[in-house]
Design a protein around this motif. Sequence first.
Motif, short mmCIF file in Angstrom:
data_model
loop_
_atom_site.label_atom_id
_atom_site.label_comp_id
_atom_site.label_asym_id
_atom_site.label_seq_id
_atom_site.Cartn_x
_atom_site.Cartn_y
_atom_site.Cartn_z
N PHE A 98 0.85 -1.19 0.00
CA PHE A 98 0.00 0.00 0.00
C PHE A 98 0.89 1.26 0.00
O PHE A 98 1.81 1.35 -0.80
CB PHE A 98 -0.97 -0.02 1.18
CG PHE A 98 -2.15 0.91 1.04
CD1 PHE A 98 -2.89 0.98 -0.13
CD2 PHE A 98 -2.55 1.73 2.08
CE1 PHE A 98 -3.97 1.83 -0.27
CE2 PHE A 98 -3.63 2.58 1.98
CZ PHE A 98 -4.34 2.64 0.79
N GLY A 171 -9.60 7.63 -4.23
CA GLY A 171 -8.85 7.61 -2.98
C GLY A 171 -7.92 8.80 -2.86
O GLY A 171 -7.68 9.51 -3.84
N GLN A 207 -8.77 3.30 -2.22
CA GLN A 207 -9.40 2.53 -1.16
C GLN A 207 -10.92 2.69 -1.11
O GLN A 207 -11.59 1.97 -0.38
CB GLN A 207 -8.81 2.93 0.19
CG GLN A 207 -8.93 4.41 0.51
CD GLN A 207 -8.02 4.85 1.64
OE1 GLN A 207 -6.84 4.52 1.66
NE2 GLN A 207 -8.60 5.58 2.60
N PRO A 224 -16.03 1.61 0.95
CA PRO A 224 -14.67 1.11 0.69
C PRO A 224 -14.65 0.07 -0.42
O PRO A 224 -15.64 -0.62 -0.66
CB PRO A 224 -14.27 0.50 2.04
CG PRO A 224 -15.57 0.06 2.65
CD PRO A 224 -16.58 1.09 2.22
N LYS A 228 -7.53 -2.63 -0.29
CA LYS A 228 -6.77 -1.39 -0.47
C LYS A 228 -5.77 -1.61 -1.60
O LYS A 228 -4.99 -2.57 -1.57
CB LYS A 228 -6.04 -1.02 0.82
CG LYS A 228 -6.98 -0.55 1.93
CD LYS A 228 -6.20 -0.08 3.14
CE LYS A 228 -7.15 0.48 4.21
NZ LYS A 228 -6.40 0.97 5.40
#
Length: 911
Positions: A98, A171, A207, A224, A228
Motif C-alpha cells: 500500500f 482515494g 481505497q 470502501p 486497499k
Amino acid sequence: MQTHEIRERFINHYVKAGHAEVPSASLILDDPNLLFVNAGMVPFKPYFLGEQNPPFPNGTATSIQKCVRTLDIEEVGITTRHNTFFQMAGNFSFGQYFKEGAISHAWSLLTDPVDEGGFGLDKDRLWVTVYLDDDEAAQIWHEKIGIPEERIQRLGMADNYWSMGVPGPCGPCSEIYYDRGEEYGEYGGPVVDDTRYIELWNLVFMQNERGKGIGKDDFEIVGPLPKKNIDTGMGVERVACILQGVENVYETDLLAPVIKVAEDLTGATYGRSEQLIKAGDTESADYHAAHTDDIRFRVIADHCRTGLMLILDGVTPGNEGRGYILRRLLRRIIRSARLLGATGVTMEKLMDTVRSTMTPSYPEIADNWERIRAVAVGEETAFLKTLESGTRLFETIAAQVKGSGLTELSGDAAFSLHDTHGFPIDLTVEMAAESGLTVDKEGFDARMAEQKARAKADNRAKKHDHADVAVYRPFVDNHPTVFLGYDSTEAEGSILGIVAGGALVERAGEGQKVQLILDQTPFYAEAGGQLADRGQITGTGGAATVDDVQKTGKKVWLHNVTVTGGEFAVGQRVTATVDHTWRHKARQAHSGTHMIHAALRQVLGPTAVQAGSLNKPGYLRFDFNYGEQLTADQLRRIELIANEAVDADYQVNTIETSLDEAKAMGAMALFGENYGAEVRVVEIGGPFSMELCGGIHVEHSSQIGPVAVLGESSVGSGVRRIEAYSGVDSFRFLSDQHKLSGALASQLRIPSEELPDRVEALTTRLNEAEKRIAQFRTAELSAKVGDYLLQATMVGDIRVVAARVPDGIVAGDLRTLATEAKSRAGSDAGVIFFISSDPESGKVPFIAAATDAAVAAGVKAGDIIKTVAPYVGGRGGGKPAMAQGSGSDAAGIDAAVKAVRDIVADATGAK
C-alpha cells in the motif's frame, strides 16, 4: 535520455520488483462512461472494483498506457501544458503493498543513479504533496524517505483526492513535484507556483468507490473497495522534459521534429514569441502575431500525434462520438497549417514524422502505416474543399454581422455553415472568436435538434454502468458461465441467479422480463458483430423465450428472457435450447463475412481493413477503411472471389493459441478490440482467410451457400460498407433479381444479356428528350415575358412587373422568367416579381429581381422577398439584384403581388 528509454527504464524497474508487465490497452474500451481511455488505471478498473480477480501472479502489475483527454482541446497550444494524447506509466497493487510500498518504489526509480537503472534526479529538487489529513503518507515521506517536512505540503480534495470524474474507484493521493529552479518562478513549493514545480508522478491510495457527482470534490463516497489498492501515474512526457533539459513537451524528441516539419511546410517560424518576450516586447502587433503562430504550431504537433494514435486503434473520421473527435483534431491541423502559410497538402509529411518518433515505442504503427496514412490524407483532401468554400462564406457572414453593428453570429448562420458546407460548429466558434465575434450556440443547438432526433435507446439496455454491475460481481468472480455453444445447441444447466429491475430476485413468473444467469449455456452472447442466439429456456413448471444474450465482465452470460409460462427459481435445473434455424443462418452470415473480408483484401489490397461488422441470420454488413467508392467491376470481383471460396468447400478450422503465436501465423485482429493472452483463430482455406474471432462458424465453406452482394455505400469519411445476403436469403434475392430481369427483357423483347446496353440506350434517349423539353420550356417562358412586361405599372420612375404566373411553374422556371424580364429592361429602372403555386406539393415559390438602376434608387430584391414572404407563410432572401423564397399558403398570393408596388413606393418615396 530519449522517451523510449524512459519507458524501458520504468518497466524494467517494476518488473525487477515482481510486477507483471501489461501491454497498453487500446484507446477504445467498452466502457459506457468513457469516450477514450483517459487514465492509466482504466484497463485495471474491474480489478479495483472487485468485478474480476486480477490475473497477475503476485497481485501487482505495471504498464505504460496510451491516454487521450479531449476536454482541453481548445486549450491545446494556448499553453504548453495541455496535450490531448499522453503516456501514463503506472504501477498497480491489488491488495498487496500500500502506501509505503508505492512511495518507496517511486522514490528509488526517480533518484537512483542512471547507471543503476534510475532516472538520476536530484533528491533536493523533489517536493511532495499529500491529502489534508493523510498523516500516514506524510510520515512515510519524512521518516522513511527523508524528505524535510518543509518540502511536504498538504492540499484538499480538489487537488489530492483522485477519481476518474465518473463513478468508480477513488482515494487520497500523494504527488511528486520537481523544482525546475528560480528562473521559472517563486520559491515555496507547488502550493506557491505550479509552473516552477512540475508534477511528475501521482500516487493514488485507492481505497474507496465514488458515486455520482460533479467536479473533483463534489461527489459522494459510496464505500470502501474490497481491498486497499495502489494506482500510480507517472507522466512520461513530463519526465522527458526534465531529463532532456527542455522547456516543455513540444521541445522533446517526440514533438519537436513535427514542429520542424511544420516550419518547412509553411515557411513560418516557431518560437518567435518567446524571443520577443525575452526582448521585453509583449505588446506589439508582431508579438501577438508570433504568439498566434506558436499556438498553431503546437496544435499541429499535438493533434498529429493524437490523430495517428486514434487511427491506429481503429477510429475513423465521422460526425459523432469518437469519429467526430478525430475529425475535429485532423481539421484543426489542416486549418492551422493553412493559416501558417501552407499552400499544398501537409498531412502525409506530418504524420510520417509522427510515425518516426512514435514507432520505437509502438512498433505496430509501422505495420499499419498505409491504413493510417490513407485515413489522414483522405480527410485532408475532403476538408480542403470544405475549408475553401466554407471560409469564404464565413467571411461574408462575419462581415455582414459586423456591418450591422452586431457582435454575435446567429444560430441559423452557424447551422447553415454546418449543414450546407460541412463546417463543424467548433471551427465556426474558433473563427468567430478570431474575428471578435461570438456564436449563438443555443440557437445552433436548437436548429440541430429540429433537424433530427437521434435514437439513443438501441444499446442502452445492453450496457451496465458501475451502479448496475455490482449485482453481477459474485457471479463474475465465482461463477463464470461455461459456454458450450461451439459444440452444441442444447444443454442442461442450473439457474445461478435471476435479475429483475437491476436487483437479484429469487423467482420470476409469467409475463416478467428478467435476466437468467446459468452455470452453463449453448447460447452465443452478442460479440464481434454477431447477434446473440434466440431460443427457449424450459424447466419443470416454467418456460421462457430468449430475446437476447449479453455478457458482463466478459465472463457471465446474461439471458434476457420473457417468461411465457409458469415460474423460474434460483437453483432450478433447466434446458437451454437455441433456435436451430436462427443459429444455422447466423453462422452462415458470420462465415460469409470472413469470405467478403478476404475477397475485399484481394481486390483492394491490405489497406482495406475492417472497421466493424454486423451478422444476423441471412444478412451481413461489413465496414472497412477505404477512401474511394468501389467500382461495379470491383464489387463483381469481390462477389466472385467470395463465391469461389464457398464453392471450394474449404475446411473451417478453429485454433486456440497465444496472441503472439496467432499474429505470427498471420491472423488478422480487429482494431480497437482487446484480446486476452489466449485467442481463437478461425482459419478458412489456409491462407485464404485467417482472423481472430470468437464467433460461431460453419464447418465447411460450402455450408455458407451463395453470397449475394447488395452493394456498397459510404458511412463516413474514409469508411465504406458492403452489404450482402447469405444462404437461402441470398438465393431468394438472386431469384427475385432473375425474375425482374426476365420481366424487363420480355417487355423489351430482347435477350436478358442485352438488358444493360438497352437500358443505357433508353436512358440516353430519355436524357436527350428531357433536355429538348427543357429548351422548349425555356423558349415558351421567354415568349411569355413580353406579355408580363405589357402589364407593368410605373411607381415613380421605376417600372414594376408584379404578377402571379400559372400554377405548377417551379422555382427554377421562375428564375428563368425573372432573368429574361430583367435583361429586357436593360438600363431602365425596373423591378420584377413573379409568384406561383404548386397544388401537388403545396409550395408557393416566388422571386424578385431589380435592375442596377432600381438598386441605385433604393429598391433591393432581398428586401422585397423578406417583406412579402409572411403573406404566404414563407421565408427567403438573397442579394439586392436577385432574391427568392418559398411559402406554403397560396391564399396570400394576391396580397403579396399587391404589396410589391407599396414596397417600391416606400423605398423610393414615390406617391
